[in-house]
Design a protein around this motif. Structure first.
Motif, PDB file in Angstrom:
ATOM      1  N   GLN A  95      11.675  22.380  -3.377  1.00 36.79           N
ATOM      2  CA  GLN A  95      12.990  22.059  -3.934  1.00 36.79           C
ATOM      3  C   GLN A  95      13.094  20.562  -4.166  1.00 36.79           C
ATOM      4  O   GLN A  95      12.588  19.759  -3.385  1.00 36.79           O
ATOM      5  CB  GLN A  95      14.093  22.518  -2.994  1.00 36.79           C
ATOM      6  N   PHE A  96      13.786  20.216  -5.253  1.00 39.48           N
ATOM      7  CA  PHE A  96      14.025  18.812  -5.537  1.00 39.48           C
ATOM      8  C   PHE A  96      15.028  18.253  -4.537  1.00 39.48           C
ATOM      9  O   PHE A  96      16.031  18.877  -4.237  1.00 39.48           O
ATOM     10  CB  PHE A  96      14.576  18.628  -6.964  1.00 39.48           C
ATOM     11  N   LYS A  97      14.732  17.089  -4.020  1.00 34.21           N
ATOM     12  CA  LYS A  97      15.613  16.372  -3.112  1.00 34.21           C
ATOM     13  C   LYS A  97      15.584  14.910  -3.531  1.00 34.21           C
ATOM     14  O   LYS A  97      14.640  14.476  -4.199  1.00 34.21           O
ATOM     15  CB  LYS A  97      15.146  16.527  -1.659  1.00 34.21           C
ATOM     16  N   PRO A  98      16.576  14.126  -3.144  1.00 29.52           N
ATOM     17  CA  PRO A  98      16.550  12.708  -3.512  1.00 29.52           C
ATOM     18  C   PRO A  98      15.249  12.026  -3.058  1.00 29.52           C
ATOM     19  O   PRO A  98      14.810  12.205  -1.923  1.00 29.52           O
ATOM     20  CB  PRO A  98      17.757  12.131  -2.763  1.00 29.52           C
ATOM     21  N   GLY A  99      14.618  11.311  -3.976  1.00 31.29           N
ATOM     22  CA  GLY A  99      13.378  10.612  -3.665  1.00 31.29           C
ATOM     23  C   GLY A  99      12.132  11.470  -3.727  1.00 31.29           C
ATOM     24  O   GLY A  99      11.039  10.995  -3.452  1.00 31.29           O
ATOM     25  N   LYS A 100      12.285  12.753  -4.056  1.00 27.50           N
ATOM     26  CA  LYS A 100      11.149  13.675  -4.146  1.00 27.50           C
ATOM     27  C   LYS A 100      11.173  14.336  -5.521  1.00 27.50           C
ATOM     28  O   LYS A 100      12.195  14.876  -5.923  1.00 27.50           O
ATOM     29  CB  LYS A 100      11.215  14.737  -3.061  1.00 27.50           C
ATOM     30  N   GLN A 101      10.051  14.274  -6.220  1.00 26.09           N
ATOM     31  CA  GLN A 101       9.964  14.851  -7.558  1.00 26.09           C
ATOM     32  C   GLN A 101       8.573  15.425  -7.782  1.00 26.09           C
ATOM     33  O   GLN A 101       7.621  15.058  -7.091  1.00 26.09           O
ATOM     34  CB  GLN A 101      10.209  13.777  -8.619  1.00 26.09           C
ATOM     35  N   PHE A 102       8.469  16.292  -8.768  1.00 28.40           N
ATOM     36  CA  PHE A 102       7.164  16.780  -9.185  1.00 28.40           C
ATOM     37  C   PHE A 102       7.271  17.308 -10.605  1.00 28.40           C
ATOM     38  O   PHE A 102       8.365  17.600 -11.096  1.00 28.40           O
ATOM     39  CB  PHE A 102       6.636  17.878  -8.244  1.00 28.40           C
ATOM     40  N   HIS A 103       6.167  17.403 -11.266  1.00 25.71           N
ATOM     41  CA  HIS A 103       6.080  18.147 -12.522  1.00 25.71           C
ATOM     42  C   HIS A 103       4.702  18.795 -12.608  1.00 25.71           C
ATOM     43  O   HIS A 103       3.751  18.351 -11.973  1.00 25.71           O
ATOM     44  CB  HIS A 103       6.434  17.293 -13.746  1.00 25.71           C
ATOM     45  N   VAL A 104       4.659  19.870 -13.357  1.00 25.25           N
ATOM     46  CA  VAL A 104       3.478  20.726 -13.416  1.00 25.25           C
ATOM     47  C   VAL A 104       2.790  20.565 -14.764  1.00 25.25           C
ATOM     48  O   VAL A 104       3.437  20.556 -15.803  1.00 25.25           O
ATOM     49  CB  VAL A 104       3.876  22.210 -13.217  1.00 25.25           C
ATOM     50  N   GLU A 105       1.478  20.439 -14.725  1.00 19.33           N
ATOM     51  CA  GLU A 105       0.659  20.388 -15.937  1.00 19.33           C
ATOM     52  C   GLU A 105      -0.291  21.581 -15.893  1.00 19.33           C
ATOM     53  O   GLU A 105      -1.162  21.655 -15.014  1.00 19.33           O
ATOM     54  CB  GLU A 105      -0.124  19.072 -15.955  1.00 19.33           C
ATOM     55  N   VAL A 106      -0.103  22.511 -16.803  1.00 14.65           N
ATOM     56  CA  VAL A 106      -0.920  23.722 -16.843  1.00 14.65           C
ATOM     57  C   VAL A 106      -2.001  23.522 -17.906  1.00 14.65           C
ATOM     58  O   VAL A 106      -1.692  23.299 -19.080  1.00 14.65           O
ATOM     59  CB  VAL A 106      -0.069  24.967 -17.159  1.00 14.65           C
ATOM     60  N   GLY A 107      -3.244  23.595 -17.468  1.00 11.52           N
ATOM     61  CA  GLY A 107      -4.359  23.419 -18.390  1.00 11.52           C
ATOM     62  C   GLY A 107      -4.678  24.708 -19.144  1.00 11.52           C
ATOM     63  O   GLY A 107      -4.204  25.796 -18.785  1.00 11.52           O
ATOM     64  N   PRO A 108      -5.493  24.605 -20.176  1.00  6.96           N
ATOM     65  CA  PRO A 108      -5.874  25.788 -20.950  1.00  6.96           C
ATOM     66  C   PRO A 108      -6.795  26.709 -20.144  1.00  6.96           C
ATOM     67  O   PRO A 108      -7.422  26.275 -19.185  1.00  6.96           O
ATOM     68  CB  PRO A 108      -6.618  25.200 -22.146  1.00  6.96           C
ATOM     69  N   VAL A 109      -6.844  27.946 -20.566  1.00  2.62           N
ATOM     70  CA  VAL A 109      -7.767  28.919 -19.966  1.00  2.62           C
ATOM     71  C   VAL A 109      -9.026  28.950 -20.815  1.00  2.62           C
ATOM     72  O   VAL A 109      -8.946  28.975 -22.044  1.00  2.62           O
ATOM     73  CB  VAL A 109      -7.133  30.326 -19.916  1.00  2.62           C
TER      74      VAL A 109
END
Length: 112
Positions: A95-109
């Motif tokens: 879960q997103f919380k202050p000061g914590k972030q992420f993003h997802v990069e999905v590569g090809p198959v």
């Protein structure tokens, strides 16, 4: 997709989680370091998760380092049952919380 599945004998895919102060795979502060690790659901419903026969290969796990810098955790999924790929869902994302972030990069198959 069915055509690719029929003509292939195996498949591979990479996924990268870019993270800031948030573990997504291993968390050494827990009793079970993989208790909150993310999971991947494949095309045919197969779940790829920690400590199972279908555990993805972890190429790099920097997200466990929480020092205020952007890090990344990279996964490599190799399937000999081509119907397991591509990854269609990522489960147990933090879960997103202050000061914590992420993003997802999905590569090809890559179907081989």
């Amino acid at each position: 997709m069915n055509f690719l599945h029929l003509l292939s004998s195996e498949a591979v895919q990479t996924l990268t989680i870019h993270c800031l102060n948030i573990p997504v795979w291993m968390n050494a502060t827990n009793t079970d370091p993989y208790a909150n690790s993310i999971r991947f659901r494949g095309w045919n419903g197969q779940i790829f998760k920690a400590n199972t026969r279908f555990q993805p290969m972890v190429l790099k796990d920097e997200c466990k380092i929480q020092d205020g810098s952007w890090r990344q955790t990279q996964f490599f999924v190799h399937a000999q049952d081509v119907n397991q790929l591509p990854i269609v869902e990522i489960q147990k994302l933090p879960q997103f919380k202050p000061g914590k972030q992420f993003h997802v990069e999905v590569g090809p198959v890559c179907f081989l």
